[in-house]
Design a protein around this motif. Sequence first.
Motif, PDB file in Angstrom:
ATOM      1  N   VAL A   1       2.828  10.564   0.614  1.00 41.11           N
ATOM      2  CA  VAL A   1       2.422  10.937   1.965  1.00 41.11           C
ATOM      3  C   VAL A   1       3.281  10.109   2.914  1.00 41.11           C
ATOM      4  O   VAL A   1       3.290   8.876   2.850  1.00 41.11           O
ATOM      5  CB  VAL A   1       0.925  10.654   2.195  1.00 41.11           C
ATOM      6  CG1 VAL A   1       0.521  11.032   3.611  1.00 41.11           C
ATOM      7  CG2 VAL A   1       0.085  11.409   1.172  1.00 41.11           C
ATOM      8  N   THR A   2       4.014  10.791   3.800  1.00 40.98           N
ATOM      9  CA  THR A   2       5.010  10.096   4.613  1.00 40.98           C
ATOM     10  C   THR A   2       4.463   9.584   5.936  1.00 40.98           C
ATOM     11  O   THR A   2       4.924   8.559   6.448  1.00 40.98           O
ATOM     12  CB  THR A   2       6.200  11.030   4.880  1.00 40.98           C
ATOM     13  OG1 THR A   2       5.722  12.229   5.505  1.00 40.98           O
ATOM     14  CG2 THR A   2       6.905  11.396   3.583  1.00 40.98           C
ATOM     15  N   GLU A   3       3.496  10.255   6.514  1.00 40.44           N
ATOM     16  CA  GLU A   3       2.997   9.831   7.829  1.00 40.44           C
ATOM     17  C   GLU A   3       1.881   8.800   7.635  1.00 40.44           C
ATOM     18  O   GLU A   3       0.696   9.129   7.599  1.00 40.44           O
ATOM     19  CB  GLU A   3       2.502  11.024   8.638  1.00 40.44           C
ATOM     20  CG  GLU A   3       2.290  10.677  10.107  1.00 40.44           C
ATOM     21  CD  GLU A   3       2.004  11.905  10.962  1.00 40.44           C
ATOM     22  OE1 GLU A   3       1.722  11.725  12.162  1.00 40.44           O
ATOM     23  OE2 GLU A   3       2.063  13.027  10.436  1.00 40.44           O
ATOM     24  N   THR A   4       2.267   7.553   7.482  1.00 33.01           N
ATOM     25  CA  THR A   4       1.321   6.463   7.259  1.00 33.01           C
ATOM     26  C   THR A   4       1.661   5.284   8.166  1.00 33.01           C
ATOM     27  O   THR A   4       2.798   5.144   8.610  1.00 33.01           O
ATOM     28  CB  THR A   4       1.349   5.986   5.799  1.00 33.01           C
ATOM     29  OG1 THR A   4       2.635   5.428   5.502  1.00 33.01           O
ATOM     30  CG2 THR A   4       1.062   7.128   4.831  1.00 33.01           C
ATOM     31  N   TRP A   5       0.694   4.447   8.438  1.00 34.23           N
ATOM     32  CA  TRP A   5       0.905   3.230   9.209  1.00 34.23           C
ATOM     33  C   TRP A   5      -0.200   2.233   8.853  1.00 34.23           C
ATOM     34  O   TRP A   5      -1.200   2.593   8.229  1.00 34.23           O
ATOM     35  CB  TRP A   5       0.948   3.512  10.708  1.00 34.23           C
ATOM     36  CG  TRP A   5      -0.363   3.951  11.318  1.00 34.23           C
ATOM     37  CD1 TRP A   5      -1.249   3.196  11.996  1.00 34.23           C
ATOM     38  CD2 TRP A   5      -0.900   5.275  11.303  1.00 34.23           C
ATOM     39  NE1 TRP A   5      -2.321   3.942  12.401  1.00 34.23           N
ATOM     40  CE2 TRP A   5      -2.131   5.230  11.995  1.00 34.23           C
ATOM     41  CE3 TRP A   5      -0.481   6.509  10.769  1.00 34.23           C
ATOM     42  CZ2 TRP A   5      -2.932   6.347  12.171  1.00 34.23           C
ATOM     43  CZ3 TRP A   5      -1.292   7.613  10.948  1.00 34.23           C
ATOM     44  CH2 TRP A   5      -2.496   7.525  11.638  1.00 34.23           C
ATOM     45  N   GLU A   6       0.013   0.995   9.234  1.00 28.13           N
ATOM     46  CA  GLU A   6      -0.920  -0.070   8.864  1.00 28.13           C
ATOM     47  C   GLU A   6      -1.275  -0.932  10.062  1.00 28.13           C
ATOM     48  O   GLU A   6      -0.504  -1.054  11.019  1.00 28.13           O
ATOM     49  CB  GLU A   6      -0.314  -0.978   7.769  1.00 28.13           C
ATOM     50  CG  GLU A   6      -0.034  -0.269   6.460  1.00 28.13           C
ATOM     51  CD  GLU A   6       0.653  -1.162   5.451  1.00 28.13           C
ATOM     52  OE1 GLU A   6       0.984  -2.314   5.819  1.00 28.13           O
ATOM     53  OE2 GLU A   6       0.863  -0.712   4.305  1.00 28.13           O
ATOM     54  N   SER A   7      -2.443  -1.540   9.982  1.00 28.70           N
ATOM     55  CA  SER A   7      -2.831  -2.529  10.977  1.00 28.70           C
ATOM     56  C   SER A   7      -2.195  -3.864  10.602  1.00 28.70           C
ATOM     57  O   SER A   7      -1.583  -4.010   9.549  1.00 28.70           O
ATOM     58  CB  SER A   7      -4.352  -2.685  11.005  1.00 28.70           C
ATOM     59  OG  SER A   7      -4.795  -3.300   9.801  1.00 28.70           O
ATOM     60  N   GLY A   8      -2.322  -4.861  11.461  1.00 23.72           N
ATOM     61  CA  GLY A   8      -1.867  -6.194  11.105  1.00 23.72           C
ATOM     62  C   GLY A   8      -2.844  -6.854  10.149  1.00 23.72           C
ATOM     63  O   GLY A   8      -3.999  -6.417   9.993  1.00 23.72           O
TER      64      GLY A   8
ATOM     65  N   VAL B   1       0.853  -1.191   0.000  1.00 23.64           N
ATOM     66  CA  VAL B   1       0.000   0.000   0.000  1.00 23.64           C
ATOM     67  C   VAL B   1       0.887   1.239   0.000  1.00 23.64           C
ATOM     68  O   VAL B   1       1.857   1.316   0.773  1.00 23.64           O
ATOM     69  CB  VAL B   1      -0.941   0.024   1.220  1.00 23.64           C
ATOM     70  CG1 VAL B   1      -1.904   1.200   1.126  1.00 23.64           C
ATOM     71  CG2 VAL B   1      -1.706  -1.288   1.345  1.00 23.64           C
ATOM     72  N   SER B   2       0.566   2.189  -0.858  1.00 27.08           N
ATOM     73  CA  SER B   2       1.292   3.464  -0.875  1.00 27.08           C
ATOM     74  C   SER B   2       0.283   4.599  -0.997  1.00 27.08           C
ATOM     75  O   SER B   2      -0.803   4.438  -1.570  1.00 27.08           O
ATOM     76  CB  SER B   2       2.297   3.508  -2.034  1.00 27.08           C
ATOM     77  OG  SER B   2       1.647   3.300  -3.272  1.00 27.08           O
ATOM     78  N   TRP B   3       0.654   5.769  -0.432  1.00 24.26           N
ATOM     79  CA  TRP B   3      -0.215   6.949  -0.431  1.00 24.26           C
ATOM     80  C   TRP B   3       0.465   8.052  -1.249  1.00 24.26           C
ATOM     81  O   TRP B   3       1.657   8.314  -1.080  1.00 24.26           O
ATOM     82  CB  TRP B   3      -0.445   7.442   0.984  1.00 24.26           C
ATOM     83  CG  TRP B   3      -1.312   6.540   1.823  1.00 24.26           C
ATOM     84  CD1 TRP B   3      -0.914   5.482   2.575  1.00 24.26           C
ATOM     85  CD2 TRP B   3      -2.723   6.663   1.992  1.00 24.26           C
ATOM     86  NE1 TRP B   3      -1.990   4.909   3.206  1.00 24.26           N
ATOM     87  CE2 TRP B   3      -3.117   5.606   2.872  1.00 24.26           C
ATOM     88  CE3 TRP B   3      -3.695   7.527   1.502  1.00 24.26           C
ATOM     89  CZ2 TRP B   3      -4.442   5.423   3.265  1.00 24.26           C
ATOM     90  CZ3 TRP B   3      -5.014   7.341   1.887  1.00 24.26           C
ATOM     91  CH2 TRP B   3      -5.386   6.308   2.754  1.00 24.26           C
ATOM     92  N   LEU B   4      -0.320   8.699  -2.107  1.00 24.39           N
ATOM     93  CA  LEU B   4       0.194   9.782  -2.944  1.00 24.39           C
ATOM     94  C   LEU B   4      -0.697  11.013  -2.808  1.00 24.39           C
ATOM     95  O   LEU B   4      -1.906  10.905  -2.580  1.00 24.39           O
ATOM     96  CB  LEU B   4       0.271   9.356  -4.410  1.00 24.39           C
ATOM     97  CG  LEU B   4       1.319   8.299  -4.773  1.00 24.39           C
ATOM     98  CD1 LEU B   4       1.188   7.898  -6.231  1.00 24.39           C
ATOM     99  CD2 LEU B   4       2.724   8.808  -4.493  1.00 24.39           C
ATOM    100  N   ARG B   5      -0.071  12.189  -2.960  1.00 26.38           N
ATOM    101  CA  ARG B   5      -0.791  13.461  -2.933  1.00 26.38           C
ATOM    102  C   ARG B   5      -0.531  14.209  -4.223  1.00 26.38           C
ATOM    103  O   ARG B   5       0.612  14.316  -4.660  1.00 26.38           O
ATOM    104  CB  ARG B   5      -0.342  14.319  -1.755  1.00 26.38           C
ATOM    105  CG  ARG B   5      -1.023  15.693  -1.678  1.00 26.38           C
ATOM    106  CD  ARG B   5      -0.408  16.530  -0.565  1.00 26.38           C
ATOM    107  NE  ARG B   5      -1.099  17.792  -0.380  1.00 26.38           N
ATOM    108  CZ  ARG B   5      -0.866  18.914  -1.064  1.00 26.38           C
ATOM    109  NH1 ARG B   5       0.084  18.910  -2.028  1.00 26.38           N
ATOM    110  NH2 ARG B   5      -1.541  20.023  -0.836  1.00 26.38           N
TER     111      ARG B   5
END
Length: 404
Positions: free
Chosen positions: A302-309, A284-288
């Motif tokens: 977008v740099t401030e991202t995190w994921e669940s298990g 998964v990646s985030w773009l702006r």
Amino acid sequence: MPSSVAQRRALLLLRGARGGHPEMEPELPPDLEPGMVFDIADPAGALHRVPLPAGGHPKERELLACEINAYTPQEAHVPWAAGLTPEHRSPLGLGGPWFISSIQAPARGYGVSAVLKSEEAAMSLQPAVTMATAVLSVFSRTPHLHSRLGRDVLLDCGFTAPPGPFSVEWRYQYRGAGHVVLAYDGVSGRAHVAEEGAQLFLEEGRAGADTNVSLRLPRVRVLHEGTYICTIYLPHLHAQQALELRITEPPVVTLRPDPLSVAPGAPAELVCEISGYYPLDVTVSWLRRGPGEAGGNLLEYVTETWESGHRRGPDGTYSLSSFARLAPVQPRDHGAAYSCHVTHAALATPARRSVRLRVAGATGPSLEDAIGMFLAAFLLYGLFRLLGNKVCPSRTEEKSKKSE
């Protein structure tokens, strides 16, 4: 410690039926050891169907995997093949020597294993050549399969052999464990073992023709993924072909909140839900994308991202939540687009979901807002007119009654 298996180069020369020697024997490579050249008669043609790579230098995945080993005829020790050898004749009476050859071309959709009997009476013009005939050949046109969940899968398997009794076994194996899916006793004509829903397509061929023993699995699930081994038993002989079934299910991707409306100076958080996918690996990646014409072509991560298990569902598929935190927004951020990109083995191209940022008060009312306000005003105006028409007649009636 067991000694390692010694491997030596060999050459297989394939012919149709043995019909005398050709006028010219093929020139053999000089680096082959004596006895490592096998001239094989293949009257049924199962070995000849191996699709050879085109000229030039084939890609690594298009290369054939070929091997030949010594083989010892023996009785089958499974109940559904016990009736094939009621006389318990010694395999030594079958002549020999015997070999088994395997040619696998998974990238081209074919694999075959053949039991070969050496022809002591047949003499080659070159003493270093071993003459042999394919007696039993087991093949598959679907050595590697991929299927989505809930679909029916046909595992192709067939064989060629002299007329006579035979038995069939389909075995499933995955990570060291396994079980028999279906077993057919050709002598009694009935199935000894049959997993619920599994169906054997048994079509016996005429002399020299193929016999179809394909297996159908209905509405496959994740637990059906693994290796399926199709084994054919003849009296004192058997050969098998392994098929790989891989389950792939693409993810369902949703992005929220949508619409994304934020007050100036307030932070925001986006959630990308990825669900129902198999196998496990997903990226998964985030773009702006910046707002307006000036920033419309400017993409940044977008740099401030995190994921669940990873979460495992009851059907064996996986789910994952990915989060992105936006810095406190400013009016100049109005119109910026944020997108979640998901890469998975079941997707030909990455899945993408996007949302556009709306900063409250950053601009005047949009066209949609203006239309909404116009419709609301029109409805209020109609309501007042309707109420006015109902009130006015009642007052007129009161005045007429007083005058009387």
